[in-house]
Design a protein around this motif. Structure first.
Motif, PDB file in Angstrom:
ATOM      1  N   MET A  20       0.843  -1.210   0.000  1.00 18.37           N
ATOM      2  CA  MET A  20       0.000   0.000   0.000  1.00 18.37           C
ATOM      3  C   MET A  20       0.874   1.256   0.000  1.00 18.37           C
ATOM      4  SD  MET A  20      -2.962  -0.841   2.783  1.00 18.37           S
ATOM      5  CE  MET A  20      -4.424  -1.791   2.389  1.00 18.37           C
ATOM      6  N   ALA A  21       1.890   1.254   0.875  1.00 14.08           N
ATOM      7  CA  ALA A  21       2.770   2.423   0.979  1.00 14.08           C
ATOM      8  C   ALA A  21       3.511   2.655  -0.328  1.00 14.08           C
ATOM      9  CB  ALA A  21       3.775   2.219   2.123  1.00 14.08           C
ATOM     10  N   ALA A  22       3.990   1.560  -0.933  1.00 13.61           N
ATOM     11  CA  ALA A  22       4.776   1.674  -2.170  1.00 13.61           C
ATOM     12  C   ALA A  22       3.913   2.209  -3.304  1.00 13.61           C
ATOM     13  CB  ALA A  22       5.354   0.312  -2.541  1.00 13.61           C
ATOM     14  N   ILE A  23       2.708   1.669  -3.448  1.00 18.55           N
ATOM     15  CA  ILE A  23       1.819   2.084  -4.542  1.00 18.55           C
ATOM     16  C   ILE A  23       1.358   3.532  -4.339  1.00 18.55           C
ATOM     17  CG2 ILE A  23      -0.487   1.701  -5.538  1.00 18.55           C
ATOM     18  CD1 ILE A  23       1.450  -0.340  -6.591  1.00 18.55           C
ATOM     19  N   GLU A  24       1.055   3.855  -3.081  1.00 20.40           N
ATOM     20  CA  GLU A  24       0.579   5.205  -2.754  1.00 20.40           C
ATOM     21  C   GLU A  24       1.601   6.266  -3.158  1.00 20.40           C
ATOM     22  OE1 GLU A  24      -0.531   6.857   1.486  1.00 20.40           O
ATOM     23  OE2 GLU A  24      -1.619   5.006   1.027  1.00 20.40           O
ATOM     24  N   LYS A  25       2.878   5.916  -2.979  1.00 21.48           N
ATOM     25  CA  LYS A  25       3.962   6.846  -3.288  1.00 21.48           C
ATOM     26  C   LYS A  25       4.072   7.068  -4.798  1.00 21.48           C
ATOM     27  CE  LYS A  25       8.127   5.576  -2.017  1.00 21.48           C
ATOM     28  NZ  LYS A  25       9.176   5.037  -1.155  1.00 21.48           N
ATOM     29  N   ILE A  26       3.837   5.975  -5.562  1.00 19.19           N
ATOM     30  CA  ILE A  26       4.077   6.041  -7.012  1.00 19.19           C
ATOM     31  C   ILE A  26       2.844   6.506  -7.770  1.00 19.19           C
ATOM     32  CG2 ILE A  26       4.641   4.609  -9.024  1.00 19.19           C
ATOM     33  CD1 ILE A  26       6.157   2.838  -6.776  1.00 19.19           C
ATOM     34  N   CYS A  27       1.693   5.934  -7.395  1.00 19.75           N
ATOM     35  CA  CYS A  27       0.480   6.201  -8.179  1.00 19.75           C
ATOM     36  C   CYS A  27      -0.712   6.066  -7.237  1.00 19.75           C
ATOM     37  CB  CYS A  27       0.428   5.167  -9.321  1.00 19.75           C
ATOM     38  SG  CYS A  27      -1.037   5.247 -10.348  1.00 19.75           S
ATOM     39  N   ILE A  71       0.133  -0.962 -22.512  1.00 16.62           N
ATOM     40  CA  ILE A  71      -0.175  -2.389 -22.630  1.00 16.62           C
ATOM     41  C   ILE A  71      -1.261  -2.728 -21.623  1.00 16.62           C
ATOM     42  CG2 ILE A  71       2.115  -3.089 -23.455  1.00 16.62           C
ATOM     43  CD1 ILE A  71       2.647  -4.178 -20.595  1.00 16.62           C
ATOM     44  N   GLY A  72      -1.956  -3.828 -21.885  1.00 21.30           N
ATOM     45  CA  GLY A  72      -3.010  -4.274 -20.976  1.00 21.30           C
ATOM     46  C   GLY A  72      -3.494  -5.635 -21.418  1.00 21.30           C
ATOM     47  N   LEU A  73      -4.705  -5.945 -21.005  1.00 21.40           N
ATOM     48  CA  LEU A  73      -5.345  -7.199 -21.410  1.00 21.40           C
ATOM     49  C   LEU A  73      -6.684  -6.811 -22.028  1.00 21.40           C
ATOM     50  CD1 LEU A  73      -4.792  -9.129 -18.053  1.00 21.40           C
ATOM     51  CD2 LEU A  73      -3.321  -9.200 -20.080  1.00 21.40           C
ATOM     52  N   LYS A  74      -7.341  -7.779 -22.588  1.00 22.38           N
ATOM     53  CA  LYS A  74      -8.668  -7.518 -23.136  1.00 22.38           C
ATOM     54  C   LYS A  74      -9.561  -6.976 -22.013  1.00 22.38           C
ATOM     55  CE  LYS A  74     -11.896  -9.795 -26.229  1.00 22.38           C
ATOM     56  NZ  LYS A  74     -12.347 -11.072 -26.776  1.00 22.38           N
ATOM     57  N   HIS A  75     -10.179  -5.813 -22.221  1.00 20.11           N
ATOM     58  CA  HIS A  75     -11.062  -5.169 -21.227  1.00 20.11           C
ATOM     59  C   HIS A  75     -10.353  -4.865 -19.902  1.00 20.11           C
ATOM     60  CE1 HIS A  75     -14.014  -6.269 -24.135  1.00 20.11           C
ATOM     61  NE2 HIS A  75     -14.067  -7.545 -23.779  1.00 20.11           N
ATOM     62  N   PHE A  76      -9.037  -4.626 -19.954  1.00 18.89           N
ATOM     63  CA  PHE A  76      -8.315  -4.333 -18.702  1.00 18.89           C
ATOM     64  C   PHE A  76      -7.182  -3.360 -19.024  1.00 18.89           C
ATOM     65  CE2 PHE A  76      -5.168  -5.382 -15.293  1.00 18.89           C
ATOM     66  CZ  PHE A  76      -5.978  -5.203 -14.182  1.00 18.89           C
ATOM     67  N   ASP A  77      -7.326  -2.126 -18.525  1.00 19.94           N
ATOM     68  CA  ASP A  77      -6.329  -1.093 -18.801  1.00 19.94           C
ATOM     69  C   ASP A  77      -5.646  -0.710 -17.485  1.00 19.94           C
ATOM     70  OD1 ASP A  77      -4.834   0.856 -20.044  1.00 19.94           O
ATOM     71  OD2 ASP A  77      -6.402   2.390 -19.852  1.00 19.94           O
ATOM     72  N   PRO A  78      -4.433  -1.205 -17.237  1.00 22.10           N
ATOM     73  CA  PRO A  78      -3.773  -0.937 -15.956  1.00 22.10           C
ATOM     74  C   PRO A  78      -3.009   0.379 -15.969  1.00 22.10           C
ATOM     75  CG  PRO A  78      -2.450  -2.455 -17.246  1.00 22.10           C
ATOM     76  CD  PRO A  78      -3.641  -2.101 -18.106  1.00 22.10           C
ATOM     77  N   CYS A  79      -2.897   1.039 -14.790  1.00 19.16           N
ATOM     78  CA  CYS A  79      -2.029   2.222 -14.744  1.00 19.16           C
ATOM     79  C   CYS A  79      -0.636   1.812 -14.288  1.00 19.16           C
ATOM     80  CB  CYS A  79      -2.617   3.306 -13.835  1.00 19.16           C
ATOM     81  SG  CYS A  79      -2.206   3.132 -12.113  1.00 19.16           S
ATOM     82  N   THR A  80      -0.525   0.607 -13.705  1.00 17.90           N
ATOM     83  CA  THR A  80       0.762   0.153 -13.181  1.00 17.90           C
ATOM     84  C   THR A  80       1.076  -1.246 -13.707  1.00 17.90           C
ATOM     85  OG1 THR A  80       0.276   1.400 -11.172  1.00 17.90           O
ATOM     86  CG2 THR A  80       2.074  -0.169 -11.043  1.00 17.90           C
ATOM     87  N   LEU A  89       6.795   2.634 -22.809  1.00 20.13           N
ATOM     88  CA  LEU A  89       5.471   2.721 -22.166  1.00 20.13           C
ATOM     89  C   LEU A  89       5.456   3.968 -21.287  1.00 20.13           C
ATOM     90  CD1 LEU A  89       4.991  -1.004 -21.024  1.00 20.13           C
ATOM     91  CD2 LEU A  89       4.021   0.099 -23.040  1.00 20.13           C
ATOM     92  N   HIS A  90       5.436   5.148 -21.927  1.00 15.32           N
ATOM     93  CA  HIS A  90       5.611   6.363 -21.130  1.00 15.32           C
ATOM     94  C   HIS A  90       4.353   6.782 -20.384  1.00 15.32           C
ATOM     95  CE1 HIS A  90       9.619   6.636 -22.506  1.00 15.32           C
ATOM     96  NE2 HIS A  90       9.283   6.797 -23.774  1.00 15.32           N
ATOM     97  N   GLU A  91       3.231   6.113 -20.656  1.00 18.33           N
ATOM     98  CA  GLU A  91       1.998   6.530 -19.971  1.00 18.33           C
ATOM     99  C   GLU A  91       1.686   5.658 -18.758  1.00 18.33           C
ATOM    100  OE1 GLU A  91      -1.081   6.422 -22.883  1.00 18.33           O
ATOM    101  OE2 GLU A  91      -0.074   7.800 -24.241  1.00 18.33           O
ATOM    102  N   GLN A  92       2.474   4.592 -18.560  1.00 20.82           N
ATOM    103  CA  GLN A  92       2.200   3.673 -17.436  1.00 20.82           C
ATOM    104  C   GLN A  92       3.440   3.560 -16.550  1.00 20.82           C
ATOM    105  OE1 GLN A  92       1.043   0.721 -20.391  1.00 20.82           O
ATOM    106  NE2 GLN A  92      -0.824   0.282 -19.241  1.00 20.82           N
ATOM    107  N   TYR A  93       3.189   3.268 -15.279  1.00 22.56           N
ATOM    108  CA  TYR A  93       4.307   3.046 -14.360  1.00 22.56           C
ATOM    109  C   TYR A  93       4.780   1.608 -14.510  1.00 22.56           C
ATOM    110  CZ  TYR A  93       2.837   7.376 -12.153  1.00 22.56           C
ATOM    111  OH  TYR A  93       2.507   8.689 -11.919  1.00 22.56           O
ATOM    112  N   VAL A  94       6.069   1.425 -14.821  1.00 27.68           N
ATOM    113  CA  VAL A  94       6.631   0.068 -14.917  1.00 27.68           C
ATOM    114  C   VAL A  94       7.529  -0.130 -13.699  1.00 27.68           C
ATOM    115  CG1 VAL A  94       8.041  -1.521 -16.278  1.00 27.68           C
ATOM    116  CG2 VAL A  94       6.546   0.130 -17.439  1.00 27.68           C
ATOM    117  N   LEU A  95       7.194  -1.133 -12.879  1.00 22.98           N
ATOM    118  CA  LEU A  95       7.921  -1.400 -11.632  1.00 22.98           C
ATOM    119  C   LEU A  95       8.437  -2.844 -11.621  1.00 22.98           C
ATOM    120  CD1 LEU A  95       5.150   0.081  -9.341  1.00 22.98           C
ATOM    121  CD2 LEU A  95       7.232   1.234 -10.034  1.00 22.98           C
ATOM    122  N   PRO A  96       9.681  -3.079 -11.225  1.00 24.95           N
ATOM    123  CA  PRO A  96      10.775  -2.122 -11.171  1.00 24.95           C
ATOM    124  C   PRO A  96      11.040  -1.556 -12.569  1.00 24.95           C
ATOM    125  CG  PRO A  96      11.355  -4.228 -10.140  1.00 24.95           C
ATOM    126  CD  PRO A  96      10.086  -4.439 -10.884  1.00 24.95           C
TER     127      PRO A  96
END
Length: 431
Positions: free
Chosen positions: A83-90, A162-171, A189-196
């Motif tokens: 939760m802390a990690a995701i909150e910091k990034i997005c 990138i994503g899946l059918k009917h699934f658009d992730p931000c991370t 992929l400049h519009e999505q957060y890629v971790l690591p």
């Protein structure tokens, strides 16, 4: 569950434990300040060896598998850290795409994927699993031991997302170490957060860079609490000219092995250590315990058999080995039920969330335990890693021992943060 240490309770490791415990407020403040300046890797696991006279990280993984070896009691810590990690990034993150390795037939690895999915679901995200494997052409359910089930789905690219059918992730969370390089579908992929970040993969990373950064961290930490940094730092050298398949470049390797063994002998003499020193020669990039051999005398390198040369020549995904790191061998004096063991510490963001012992009944105290036949025994981290017990006799308290592991693991994680900053392709753009 207490590790059994063969070493006497008055050994140097207990003096180190005592010093670390006495310095807890100083250490925690120092880490706090470091994390204000540097971004921790998203998640990390660190293999640690406790020789009784020194305690050192021997490997740092930035795409850790093995999350399934953490016990149910450790999960709340992992969820909080997620939760802390995701909150910091997005902070507005809703959908997370988990991209695993391609070994769809390795059920133990897939149990780890299921555990990661569970952790991030509990942290409040919709998590689906997108496979890079060209064989996965449609949603593929896989039943796992213990009643777990995951669904692998083919990744779809549209424009710069990138994503899946009917699934658009931000991370996008990678649990794939990119040993064979970055697949085109993951680039730009400049519009999505890629971790690591992509440059954390083994196509860029080098163990020698990591341990150079760790050496710097260990020196500063040693100064902070007044210890010889060697007690927490494995000495190392690097050789980039070896070809095991053709048997060339061995002069460079032998020279480095000889020089490093000399340095270790001098340290052993200084501390009155009677053991015979050894070094570990391993591929400078790559994981899974592949491309690893122990050497006690440089002369051994002149008579390697074909099997050893073949084992050293190629690592994961068929990558040829030409660069090797020669690392001071740190034996392990930990045992679980008479089998040789080493602790592996798991972290997410800057938090220690758990760990386990890698145990191997058929291996010796000076051998690589990351090999077929290893088993895993959870560490009792959930109650203790961050709650040392002042006043306990060194070597007698589980929380204190595990706190010390957590400190050394976080030093390795800090070194990885330095390393990622140094190799960040966008750093020049930001400067």
């Amino acid at each position: 569950m207490v590790p059994h240490l063969i070493t006497a309770l008055t050994g140097p490791i207990n003096e180190l434990e005592q010093r670390i415990l006495e310095s807890t407020p100083v250490i925690e403040r120092w880490f706090r300040l470091e994390w204000m300046e540097h971004t921790p890797p998203f998640y990390t696991s660190v293999d640690i060896r406790n020789a009784g006279f020194k305690l050192a990280p021997v490997d740092t993984n930035l795409f850790p598998g093995g999350w399934n070896n953490l016990t149910a009691e450790m999960l709340p810590l992992a969820v909080q850290a997620a939760m802390a990690a995701i909150e910091k990034i997005c902070p507005e993150a809703k959908n997370l795409l988990l991209v695993p390795e391609n070994h769809t037939r390795n059920l133990f690895y897939l149990l780890n994927v299921a555990q990661l999915q569970r952790i991030f679901y509990s942290a409040g995200l919709n998590v689906r699993i997108g496979s890079l494997n060209p064989e996965v052409k449609e949603p593929t359910p896989i039943e796992l031991p213990g009643g777990d089930r995951i669904v692998l789905e083919p990744i779809i690219r549209e424009g710069r997302r990138i994503g899946l059918k009917h699934f658009d992730p931000c991370t996008i969370l990678l649990n794939n170490d990119l040993s064979a390089g970055v697949p085109g579908i993951l680039e730009d992929l400049h519009e999505q957060y890629v971790l690591p970040p992509l440059h954390a993969g083994w196509h860029v990373r080098r163990k020698s860079h990591h341990f150079r950064a760790y050496e710097e961290v260990a020196k500063r930490f040693g100064k902070l609490i007044g210890i010889d940094p060697w007690l927490i730092n494995p000495l190392f050298a690097h050789c980039g000219q070896v070809n095991f398949a053709e048997g060339t470049g061995f002069e460079c390797l032998q020279g480095n092995v000889d020089a490093l063994l000399g340095k270790i002998r001098r340290k052993y003499k200084e501390y009155g250590i009677q053991e015979r020193p050894f070094v570990v020669v391993k591929a400078d990039n790559g994981t899974y315990g592949m491309g690893v051999m122990m050497v006690r005398d440089a002369a051994e390198l002149g008579s390697l058999n074909r099997r050893t040369k073949n084992k050293m020549a190629v690592i994961k995904d068929g990558q040829q080995v030409s660069d090797v790191i020669i690392q001071e061998g740190v034996m392990t004096h930990e045992r679980i039920n008479d089998a040789v063991a080493e602790p592996v510490v798991y972290m997410m963001d800057r938090y220690v969330v758990g760990g386990f012992y890698r145990v191997h009944a058929e291996r010796g105290v000076d051998e690589n335990l990351n090999a077929p036949g290893a088993s895993f025994v959870p560490l009792a981290f959930e109650k203790s890693a961050l709650q040392p017990q002042p006043g306990s006799k060194p070597g007698a308290s589980v929380p204190n021992r595990f706190y010390m592991y957590g400190v050394v693991a976080r030093l390795a994680m800090l070194a990885a943060a330095y390393e990622l900053e140094a190799t960040d392709p966008e750093a020049e753009l930001d400067a």
